[in-house]
Design a protein around this motif. Structure first.
Motif: not given
Length: 535
Positions: A510-535
């Motif tokens: 996944w793209d850390d910068e895109d996800l962080s920007r969309y969620l409004g979080i800081s990658p250095t203080e709150e990095p994305v650790a996992a992503v799961l898609e549900l259908r």
């Protein structure tokens, strides 16, 4: 930062936690004293400043400490002081944790040591909590043999420091019958050539080696190399800076004293040391110290399991893992376990993020009964009740007691709950379209934005690591624990989804910068650790 521990908390923990020791016949540690300072009671002489507050500290603590002569049991102390035995027990638990008391040992069983060194072992022995009494540390040292080798003047100076507390032999000397021996080699430009042969001998004989590198302006105490659990010397020193010049004569005693301190700490377990996992680089003028961890280089024929050419230096990820690694049990610092019972750390488990400015969306109650019985076999359509159950089990609160203790459905390091859950919804039949944060204490969602996220899955679960929260207790080790927490939460979410026959897939890129920007979080203080898609 002030670390506060209450007698009530530590006393309750001592009844169920085997890592907390309460002396059976407590004695006041040598070289420490309690004194009244206004409304508080101060502890002088311990490894760190301690202050006792409250009515009992002012009126009853001194009476109890005065009665701790190393011969009286808890019941006898209760009778002598007029205190309830339960009060004596929890008070002694706090006094032990604070470094005031240790296990009493009859005078006839105490080893013959100088009063100053016995006081050193007792007064500072609270640093690790590995020894119930100063006599245990003295016994560990009595049974230890240290071989000194390398640069002659430094080896001789270290031998003088150590000879009165443990057995010291020169290079090639015969170890005792049991064969236990630590080899200390002083490396300088003039003695460096002999290190390779000594390392090979230590490896053949399965003996630990402590390399000490001394130069004109700095000394490196470490690495400690043990074939049982550490990287080899080549990997541990890969990329090491040069130390030009020979150590000046006036610094010989300083270097020897530094090394003797850490050897005694390593063998006697009475004081703190960076060994065995780190090397310390000490400036000989200012004593400024920096620490360096060691890790195996991929492909190393001596200590790596990977195949292929040997890497020139260990990768950054391996160095981080080495820097925060827990040592083998015989080198573990049991007293560090007490951090779990500091008031500030207990409060962390009931501190939650709230997103107060965001609209709230209540979730249906989590029906955990659906997880009983056989898993569903027919593919299910994703809806809000499924989402509520999945979030509750993976990230939610199971129970909160009146005294602040929190029980979670899924394991979390330190019971802190460092994993945060975000839902990116693209299907209005499941949730309102947009990004939502899970508010675990209320079992609700906070809508961060109503803009549609990129992607095509109806629902995406994003797990982040709340570093600002977890590092308050664990420091840099918190990153590792936060990633483990995210893994536990993700595993629980997958188990729930699988049991409900929901279609899910783990996102591995996944793209850390895109996800962080969309969620409004800081990658250095709150990095994305996992992503799961549900259908």
């Amino acid at each position: 930062m002030v670390a506060e521990v209450s007698a009530e908390t530590i006393g309750r923990a001592a009844g169920r936690d085997r890592q907390i020791t309460v002396p059976v016949r407590p004695a006041v540690r040598r070289g420490v004293r309690l004194r009244r300072a206004g409304d508080a009671v101060m502890l002088d002489g311990s490894d760190k400043r301690q202050v006792f507050t409250g009515g009992f500290a002012r009126d009853g603590l001194g009476r109890l400490v005065d009665a701790c002569d190393g011969t009286a049991t808890h019941a006898e102390l209760a009778a002598a002081t007029g205190l309830a035995e339960s009060v004596v027990h929890k008070s002694l638990a706090l006094l032990w944790a604070s470094g005031v008391v240790e296990e009493g040992v009859p005078a006839a069983q105490q080893p013959s040591l100088s009063a100053e060194f016995a006081c050193f072992l007792s007064r500072l022995g609270n640093s690790t909590g590995a020894n119930p009494s100063w006599t245990r540390g003295a016994d560990r040292l009595r049974r230890a043999t240290v071989e000194v080798a390398g640069h002659g003047p430094l080896a001789e100076a270290a031998a003088r420091c150590l000879s009165e507390v443990c057995t010291v032999v020169t290079e090639g000397g015969q170890p005792p019958a049991d064969g236990d021996m630590l080899v200390v080699f002083f490396e300088t430009p003039g003695s460096r050539a002999a290190l390779g042969d000594l390392e090979q001998r230590c490896r053949r004989e399965r003996r630990p080696l402590l390399r000490v590198r001394a130069g004109a302006d700095a000394v490196v105490v470490g690495p400690y190399v043990d074939p049982e659990f550490t990287p080899c010397l080549g990997c541990a020193t890969a990329g090491e800076d040069e130390l030009p010049g020979e150590p000046p004569e006036h610094a010989h005693d300083l270097v020897a004293g530094l090394v003797a301190h850490h050897v005694i700490a390593l063998l006697g377990r009475a004081t703190m040391t960076h060994l065995p996992l780190d090397a310390a680089v000490v400036d000989l003028t200012t004593l400024a110290t920096r620490y360096r961890a060691s890790a195996s280089r991929p492909g190393c024929p001596d200590c790596s399991f990977s195949e292929g050419p040997t890497a020139p230096v260990p990768p950054a990820g391996a160095l981080y893992e080495a820097a925060v690694a827990i040592p083998p049990r015989r080198f573990l610092d049991p007293k560090g376990h007490l951090a779990h019972y500091q008031s500030s750390n207990i409060r962390l488990q009931s501190e939650f993020r709230e997103w107060p400015a965001c609209p709230r969306l209540p979730l249906p109650a989590a029906d955990v009964a659906r997880l009983g019985g056989a898993p569903a076999t027919d593919p299910a359509k994703l809806d809000g009740t499924d989402v509520a159950l999945l979030l509750a089990v993976a990230f939610g609160i199971r129970e909160r007691s009146a005294d602040g203790w929190v029980k979670r459905w899924t394991a979390a390091a330190g019971n802190i709950g460092s994993a945060s859950a975000y839902l990116l919804c693209r299907d209005a039949s499941v949730l309102p379209v947009g990004a939502h944060a899970y508010v675990e204490q209320d079992h609700a969602l906070a809508q961060l934005t109503a803009s549609a996220p990129p992607g095509d899955a109806p629902l995406t679960l994003v797990v982040t690591a709340n570093l600002k929260k977890v590092v308050r207790k664990y420091g840099t080790f918190g990153l590792r624990l936060a990633l483990l927490d995210a893994g536990c939460a993700l595993s629980a979410a997958r188990e729930v989804a699988g049991h409900l026959a929901l279609d899910f897939s783990l996102v591995t890129d996944w793209d850390d910068e895109d996800l962080s920007r969309y969620l409004g979080i800081s990658p250095t203080e709150e990095p994305v650790a996992a992503v799961l898609e549900l259908r």
